[in-house]
Each structure stands twice: as C-alpha cells, then as structure tokens.
Design an enzyme around this catalytic site. Structure first.
Site, mmCIF file in Angstrom:
data_model
loop_
_atom_site.group_PDB
_atom_site.id
_atom_site.type_symbol
_atom_site.label_atom_id
_atom_site.label_comp_id
_atom_site.label_asym_id
_atom_site.label_seq_id
_atom_site.Cartn_x
_atom_site.Cartn_y
_atom_site.Cartn_z
ATOM 1 N N ILE A 8 0.827 -1.212 0.000
ATOM 2 C CA ILE A 8 0.000 0.000 0.000
ATOM 3 C C ILE A 8 0.859 1.258 0.000
ATOM 4 O O ILE A 8 1.851 1.329 0.725
ATOM 5 C CB ILE A 8 -0.996 0.004 1.194
ATOM 6 C CG1 ILE A 8 -1.890 1.259 1.161
ATOM 7 C CG2 ILE A 8 -0.291 -0.126 2.543
ATOM 8 C CD1 ILE A 8 -3.081 1.201 2.114
ATOM 9 N N THR A 9 0.481 2.236 -0.836
ATOM 10 C CA THR A 9 1.148 3.543 -0.823
ATOM 11 C C THR A 9 0.260 4.537 -0.089
ATOM 12 O O THR A 9 -0.955 4.341 0.034
ATOM 13 C CB THR A 9 1.408 4.061 -2.257
ATOM 14 O OG1 THR A 9 0.158 4.442 -2.856
ATOM 15 C CG2 THR A 9 2.097 3.019 -3.125
ATOM 16 N N GLY A 10 0.874 5.604 0.406
ATOM 17 C CA GLY A 10 0.092 6.652 1.073
ATOM 18 C C GLY A 10 -0.552 6.161 2.352
ATOM 19 O O GLY A 10 -1.674 6.551 2.684
ATOM 20 N N ALA A 11 0.152 5.296 3.090
ATOM 21 C CA ALA A 11 -0.425 4.745 4.324
ATOM 22 C C ALA A 11 0.108 5.449 5.566
ATOM 23 O O ALA A 11 -0.197 5.037 6.684
ATOM 24 C CB ALA A 11 -0.145 3.244 4.415
ATOM 25 N N SER A 65 -0.742 8.294 6.503
ATOM 26 C CA SER A 65 -1.700 9.335 6.856
ATOM 27 C C SER A 65 -3.073 8.938 6.335
ATOM 28 O O SER A 65 -3.192 8.046 5.492
ATOM 29 C CB SER A 65 -1.238 10.637 6.169
ATOM 30 O OG SER A 65 -2.132 11.676 6.415
ATOM 31 N N GLY A 66 -4.101 9.599 6.835
ATOM 32 C CA GLY A 66 -5.438 9.551 6.234
ATOM 33 C C GLY A 66 -6.034 8.170 6.043
ATOM 34 O O GLY A 66 -5.854 7.263 6.859
ATOM 35 N N TYR A 101 -6.062 18.420 -10.218
ATOM 36 C CA TYR A 101 -6.283 17.286 -9.321
ATOM 37 C C TYR A 101 -7.411 16.389 -9.875
ATOM 38 O O TYR A 101 -7.264 15.167 -9.965
ATOM 39 C CB TYR A 101 -6.647 17.790 -7.917
ATOM 40 C CG TYR A 101 -7.055 16.683 -6.983
ATOM 41 C CD1 TYR A 101 -6.104 15.820 -6.435
ATOM 42 C CD2 TYR A 101 -8.399 16.462 -6.661
ATOM 43 C CE1 TYR A 101 -6.475 14.780 -5.596
ATOM 44 C CE2 TYR A 101 -8.782 15.426 -5.825
ATOM 45 C CZ TYR A 101 -7.821 14.593 -5.291
ATOM 46 O OH TYR A 101 -8.193 13.555 -4.470
HETATM 47 N N1 LIG Z 1 -9.513 13.247 1.596
HETATM 48 C C1 LIG Z 1 -10.448 13.218 0.659
HETATM 49 O O1 LIG Z 1 -11.517 13.831 0.784
HETATM 50 C C2 LIG Z 1 -10.256 12.419 -0.601
HETATM 51 C C3 LIG Z 1 -11.332 12.333 -1.504
HETATM 52 C C4 LIG Z 1 -11.177 11.590 -2.650
HETATM 53 C C5 LIG Z 1 -9.981 10.944 -2.916
HETATM 54 N N2 LIG Z 1 -8.934 11.058 -2.038
HETATM 55 C C6 LIG Z 1 -7.690 10.370 -2.354
HETATM 56 O O2 LIG Z 1 -7.320 9.538 -1.265
HETATM 57 C C7 LIG Z 1 -5.906 9.291 -1.312
HETATM 58 C C8 LIG Z 1 -5.325 9.442 0.070
HETATM 59 O O3 LIG Z 1 -5.511 10.767 0.494
HETATM 60 P P1 LIG Z 1 -5.829 11.211 1.993
HETATM 61 O O4 LIG Z 1 -7.100 11.977 1.930
HETATM 62 O O5 LIG Z 1 -5.719 10.063 2.916
HETATM 63 O O6 LIG Z 1 -4.674 12.313 2.170
HETATM 64 P P2 LIG Z 1 -3.431 12.441 3.158
HETATM 65 O O7 LIG Z 1 -3.851 12.267 4.574
HETATM 66 O O8 LIG Z 1 -2.791 13.741 2.763
HETATM 67 O O9 LIG Z 1 -2.471 11.229 2.742
HETATM 68 C C9 LIG Z 1 -1.731 11.251 1.546
HETATM 69 C C10 LIG Z 1 -0.699 10.150 1.571
HETATM 70 O O10 LIG Z 1 0.074 10.215 0.358
HETATM 71 C C11 LIG Z 1 1.466 10.264 0.707
HETATM 72 N N3 LIG Z 1 2.268 11.022 -0.262
HETATM 73 C C12 LIG Z 1 2.089 12.303 -0.661
HETATM 74 N N4 LIG Z 1 3.074 12.677 -1.490
HETATM 75 C C13 LIG Z 1 3.899 11.611 -1.632
HETATM 76 C C14 LIG Z 1 5.108 11.374 -2.337
HETATM 77 N N5 LIG Z 1 5.673 12.319 -3.098
HETATM 78 N N6 LIG Z 1 5.685 10.157 -2.254
HETATM 79 C C15 LIG Z 1 5.145 9.174 -1.471
HETATM 80 N N7 LIG Z 1 4.004 9.348 -0.761
HETATM 81 C C16 LIG Z 1 3.395 10.546 -0.844
HETATM 82 C C17 LIG Z 1 1.482 10.971 2.047
HETATM 83 O O11 LIG Z 1 2.720 10.782 2.697
HETATM 84 P P3 LIG Z 1 3.219 11.776 3.881
HETATM 85 O O12 LIG Z 1 2.594 11.253 5.141
HETATM 86 O O13 LIG Z 1 4.700 11.635 3.844
HETATM 87 O O14 LIG Z 1 2.739 13.159 3.550
HETATM 88 C C18 LIG Z 1 0.298 10.298 2.725
HETATM 89 O O15 LIG Z 1 0.653 9.023 3.206
HETATM 90 C C19 LIG Z 1 -5.353 10.236 -2.376
HETATM 91 O O16 LIG Z 1 -5.130 9.523 -3.566
HETATM 92 C C20 LIG Z 1 -6.473 11.251 -2.573
HETATM 93 O O17 LIG Z 1 -6.448 11.804 -3.867
HETATM 94 C C21 LIG Z 1 -9.050 11.769 -0.880
#
Ligand SMILES: NC(=O)c1ccc[n+]([C@@H]2O[C@H](COP(=O)([O-])OP(=O)(O)OC[C@H]3O[C@@H](n4cnc5c(N)ncnc54)[C@H](OP(=O)(O)O)[C@@H]3O)[C@@H](O)[C@H]2O)c1
Length: 282
Positions: free
Chosen positions: A8-11, A13-14, A164
C-alpha cells in the site's frame, strides 16, 4: 486476510493509514511505501500494534519521481515472493504548478504515474500470485473533467482543483484499461471514491486552496468511514469484487463514473502516453 500480502502507498496518513491498520488487524501482512522515515516508522509501529503476528515492512520512495517509483517497485518485487493486493493510494492536491525532476507536472506524476509505474513494476508478482487485486484510490473530483492530450502536464492555465480532478480521472481510465489488458491473468483492478474525508489532504496545497479545503473539511466524513471502500475492495469475497474488473466503487458498491471516465479511447491513449513517459513497454 490471513496469509495475504498487501502493498500500500500513502499509508502514513489519512485513509491509507486506517486501511493499513484494519487490514493488518484482519491478518494481512502489510508492505508500506512511504516517503518520510519518521512517518513510515510511526505507521509501521501502528500496523504492528493492529496486527502483531505478521512481519510487516516499509520501503521508502518519493513517488513523484520516476526513478524512485521504479526503484521501489524493483525492491519490493525482490523482497516479496507473492503480492495478493496492491493498493495505489498516495496522492495530493497542489495549489501551484510544480515540475518534477522528470519535467512532469507534480500532480500528474504523483497521482497518476506512480500508480502506473508501481503496478507495472509489480506485474509479475501480482500475476504469479493470482487471484490478486489492484485497487486504485480515485475520486468523484473527476466529475466535470476531461483529459487534454495536447497538455497532459497542465502547462497552460493551471488551476489546482481541476488538475487534481484530471489526475483522478486518469486513475479511473487507467484502472479500466488495466482491467482490459490484464483480462485472463487472474488479477482484477478496481478504482474507488472514498467520499470527502477529513484527512491531511489539502493541508499542504498552499494559499487559498488550503484555506478552502480546511473549511470544506468541516463537512467531511471521518478517516475510518473514508477507508471502508478500500478495505472492502481488498478483502471482500463478493462476486462484484472478485468476479468483475475495471469497476469504480463508492460506499462499497459499484458506481458509474462520468462519460469521460468511461471513454475507452482516452483510456488507451493515456496508457500509451504513460508508457512513453515512463520509458516502459507493454
Ligand atoms: N480526503 C479526501 O476527501 C479524498 C477524496 C477523494 C480521494 N482522495 C484520495 O485519497 C488518497 C489518500 O488521500 P488522503 O485523503 O488520505 O490524504 P493524506 O492524509 O494527505 O495522505 C496522503 C498520503 O500520500 C502520501 N504522499 C504524498 N506525497 C507523496 C510522495 N511524493 N511520495 C510518497 N508518498 C506521498 C502521504 O505521505 P506523507 O505522510 O509523507 O505526507 C500520505 O501518506 C489520495 O489519492 C487522494 O487523492 C481523498
């Protein structure tokens, strides 16, 4: 999920973090891809606490750089004899146009190219582990957007929210093309909209965009709720998940994305462009 390996990527946070903990609690062995050492180690500790039995691990990469995407994919492929689930989830929104070292617009590089390159790099492992799954976090932010193949890097008229939204349109188009190309391999692919979720999302977008997203997040759902569809797609045995491929899910149900997101010509062109950008074949 006992005995399953989930990348999993982006794990850190969030919704990715909640999903990683839940899947670990269900017995999966989690392989995290993080960019920041402190956040990576902290998440690994949380995942270990949630699911203590398995040997969870973390790999580091900045997923906005093609060389890093390829390196980490090769590293994981070498370390993992099997991969049952790949969850491409890292993503962000940027208020101003920035270019990566590869000359790519940052949103496109991180939100789309990392999904493409990582999946490609893990293809052999996924296909050898069939039945396996690829899950791509997309968004309803794709609504109202259309790809302009003459300006995929948004050189003209950069507007963060639209750029985006187009990257999330790429996620849906990519998923459906992946499903078509991998038919018969035993690896299925689905994308999803998690809902509008109160995560760190938007906090670092910069300027008025961060302010706007922060205000809007007052109405957002919790991270726990937002992670539900990812966990469902990774773990469910329902036939609409395992017996189908290339679908878009919302609230753990198939949903219909826009006409632009269902355009097979765009999906094919995006795949070809992505291959060319990544310098990959097939
Ligand atoms: N939040 C919403 O309402 C929403 C709605 C629709 C879709 N999404 C999608 O859900 C997904 C997760 O987002 P989230 O809302 O959970 O946001 P988030 O809390 O900002 O988490 C984003 C994650 O991506 C990682 N990331 C960012 N830049 C990176 C890089 N250059 N290399 C490696 N990892 C990187 C972050 O790492 P760090 O911890 O190091 O920053 C973090 O783990 C995204 O694809 C977003 O587009 C979110």
């Amino acid at each position: 999920m006992q005995g399953k390996t989930v990348v999993i990527t982006g794990a850190t946070s969030g919704i990715g973090q909640v999903a990683a903990e839940r899947l670990a609690a269900m017995g999966a062995r989690m392989v995290l891809v993080a960019r920041d050492k402190a956040r990576g180690e902290a998440t690994l500790a949380r995942v270990r606490q949630a699911g203590g039995g398995a040997a969870h691990s973390v790999h580091y990469a900045d997923l906005s750089r093609l060389s890093e995407m390829k390196r980490v994919a090769a590293e994981i492929a070498a370390a993992e004899p099997r991969i049952d689930v790949l969850i491409n989830n890292a993503g962000a929104l940027f208020g101003s146009r920035q270019l990566t070292e590869d000359g790519l617009e940052l949103t496109f590089a991180l939100n789309h190219m990392s999904y493409f390159v990582l999946t490609h790099g893990l293809r052999e492992r996924l296909q050898a582990s069939a039945p396996a799954r690829v899950i791509n976090t997309a968004s309803d932010a794709h609504k109202g957007e259309k790809l302009d193949f003459s300006d995929l890097q948004s050189a003209s008229n950069y507007r963060g929210l639209h750029v985006y939204g187009r990257s999330k349109l790429c996620n849906i188009l990519y998923t459906s093309e992946l499903a078509r190309r991998w038919t018969g391999t035993g690896v299925t692919a689905h994308s999803l909209h998690p809902g509008f979720v109160a995560t760190r999302f938007g906090d670092e977008s910069g300027g008025m965009l961060s302010v706007g997203v922060r205000i809007a997040k007052t109405f957002a759902i919790s991270q726990e709720k937002g992670a539900e569809t990812i966990v469902y797609l990774a773990s469910s045995g329902d036939s609409e998940v395992t017996g189908a491929s290339g679908l878009y899910f919302y609230k753990c149900r198939p949903a219909t994305p826009t006409r632009e997101a269902r355009d097979e010509d765009s999906a094919r062109k995006l795949w070809q462009e992505s291959e060319r950008i990544a310098g990959m074949a097939g």
